[in-house]
Design an enzyme around this catalytic site. Structure first.
Site, short mmCIF file in Angstrom:
data_model
loop_
_atom_site.label_atom_id
_atom_site.label_comp_id
_atom_site.label_asym_id
_atom_site.label_seq_id
_atom_site.Cartn_x
_atom_site.Cartn_y
_atom_site.Cartn_z
N LYS A 102 12.07 43.15 -38.73
CA LYS A 102 12.01 43.13 -37.82
C LYS A 102 10.20 44.13 -37.85
O LYS A 102 9.94 44.66 -38.97
CB LYS A 102 12.69 43.26 -36.72
CG LYS A 102 13.94 42.40 -36.06
CD LYS A 102 13.83 41.22 -35.96
CE LYS A 102 14.90 41.15 -35.76
NZ LYS A 102 15.53 39.56 -34.97
C1 LIG Z 1 16.74 39.16 -34.78
C2 LIG Z 1 17.11 38.47 -33.24
C3 LIG Z 1 17.89 38.75 -32.95
C4 LIG Z 1 19.19 40.41 -32.84
O1 LIG Z 1 19.95 39.79 -34.55
P1 LIG Z 1 20.65 41.11 -35.13
O2 LIG Z 1 20.15 41.08 -36.18
O3 LIG Z 1 21.75 41.08 -34.19
O4 LIG Z 1 19.75 42.49 -34.45
C5 LIG Z 1 18.68 37.66 -31.33
N1 LIG Z 1 17.06 36.69 -30.82
C6 LIG Z 1 16.14 36.65 -31.95
C7 LIG Z 1 15.31 35.73 -31.06
C8 LIG Z 1 15.71 37.66 -33.17
O5 LIG Z 1 14.95 37.49 -33.51
#
Ligand SMILES: *Cc1c(COP(=O)(O)O)cnc(C)c1O
Length: 397
Positions: free
Chosen positions: A184
């Site tokens: 992210k």
């Molecule tokens: C990254 C992401 C999440 C959550 O991801 P985690 O790996 O649980 O932190 C949820 N929704 C979207 C659209 C994402 O890109």
């Protein structure tokens, strides 16, 4: 296989993050401490919300929000099939049913007109995703949610720092959830954050992340080195509701505090990389590059192009593998959720159910994208992509 030379993503970690983690390790306080509170304050400030609740992942955050809103079996949640699986899995985690609606081909977010039409008396929430960091239509979804008196949940896991008409991602719904997985915009390794103006919802989430312990009022510090027990921790073994262990450790929070202090710099660099890609690929007649509407400030999560209509999924996959053979990361973000084997078997979805999402999904290609990607590397990625497209053209002829 050798390590990919230009990977899809790479975290941006500096000595600041390392020092902050070291400080936590020396402090002896590894969980439920002041770092978590600092991290929460920084994120809520950025999202423009009154409260923030740090959790162990974005998925955990979404799960808690749905629980806090009382969504469960028999309920429907309107959401997008073009997303990372977690945005829909959280609906299944509480026993509710995801009701997918097709997307708008420009923003890649849900088509607002279809959202409106999908609402039934069983609809208990709209769960909107800011795909690849694009907050387009969030205000429209909020208006629809308001009209139908259901909450809007913003899955802004890909959109920290984005805004629409000056309003920050995370502030459109009853609650928003950010994520800090390693790919992210900012990362804590694993982590997430719920943001909301709703104090009751925030407190329920605080309690549920910590095994359902009651929330106690914060105590004011009595001296300089007095660190009061944070407001979100009762050390008691009293459990007032069914809870989970969705806490974020102080080590993770420390990385988050360092990353948040560098957020503007990180987003600016990502904007620069996206700009370099756009300049380089915009004129290519085989590609559709991201379209950003003027009311929107993107927070660039990935840089995803798509082949123009007429390219088959097989051709896209060959182009993708060709790039990987040249040591360049590439990935098909996102395969549609409703066509994932598990969802197909559970709900009997089939190809053709959501034609725009499917057609887009078959032609997308995420390119290497991270803070410190050099412009010369952007050029190399673009050159290789063009070469692979040319090769497909020749084999077609
Ligand atoms: C990254 C992401 C999440 C959550 O991801 P985690 O790996 O649980 O932190 C949820 N929704 C979207 C659209 C994402 O890109």
């Amino acid at each position: 296989m050798s390590e990919i030379e230009i990977p899809l993503s790479r975290p941006d970690i500096t000595t600041l993050e390392i020092e902050m983690v070291t400080r936590v390790l020396r402090s002896g306080r590894l969980s439920n401490g002041p770092m978590q509170e600092r991290f929460e304050a920084m994120v809520s400030r950025r999202a423009g919300t009154d409260h923030a609740v740090a959790v162990s992942s974005g998925t955990a955050g979404l799960h808690l929000v749905l629980l806090a809103l009382g969504i469960g079996p028999g309920d429907e949640v309107v959401t997008t099939p073009f997303s990372f699986i977690a945005s829909s899995n959280c609906i299944l985690h509480v026993g509710a049913k995801p009701v997918f609606v097709d997307i708008c081909p420009a923003s890649l977010n849900m088509d607002p007109a279809l959202v409106e039409r999908a609402i039934t008396p069983r609809t208990k929430a709209i769960l909107a995703v800011e795909t690849f960091g694009n907050p387009k239509h969030m205000d429209t979804y909020a208006a629809i949610a308001g009209r139908h008196e259901v909450p809007l949940i913003e899955d802004c896991c890909e959109a920290l720092g984005a805004s629409l008409n000056g309003r920050a991602a995370g502030s459109f719904g009853r609650a928003g959830v950010f994520a800090f997985y390693a790919n992210k915009q900012i990362t804590t390794g694993e982590g997430g954050m719920i943001v909301t103006d709703d104090e009751t919802l925030a407190e329920a989430c605080r309690s549920m992340r910590n095994q359902g312990r009651p929330i106690v009022e914060p105590r004011m510090p009595v001296s300089e080195d007095d660190v009061p027990e944070p407001s979100n921790v009762a050390s008691s073994l009293e459990h007032v509701r069914l809870g989970y262990n969705y806490r974020l450790s102080e080590l993770h929070a420390a990385v988050g505090v360092a990353q948040m202090s560098r957020l503007d710099e990180i987003l600016e660099r990502r904007r620069g990389v996206a700009g370099a890609y756009l300049d380089r690929l915009m004129g290519n007649p085989h590609l559709i590059v991201p379209t950003i509407s003027p009311d929107t400030i993107m927070s660039w999560f990935l840089f995803v192009v798509r082949l123009v209509a007429g390219y088959t999924p097989e051709e896209r996959d060959r182009i993708m593998r060709g790039m990987q053979m040249h040591e360049i990361g590439a990935a098909p973000y996102f395969p549609c959720i409703h066509l994932q084997p598990f969802y197909r078997s559970m709900f009997e979805f089939k190809a053709g159910d959501f034609p725009i999402a499917e057609s887009v999904s078959q032609r997308t290609l995420a390119l290497p994208f991270y803070t410190r990607l050099r412009h010369s590397e952007v050029d190399l990625v673009a050159q290789t992509l063009e070469l692979m497209i040319e090769r497909e053209q020749l084999s077609r002829a």
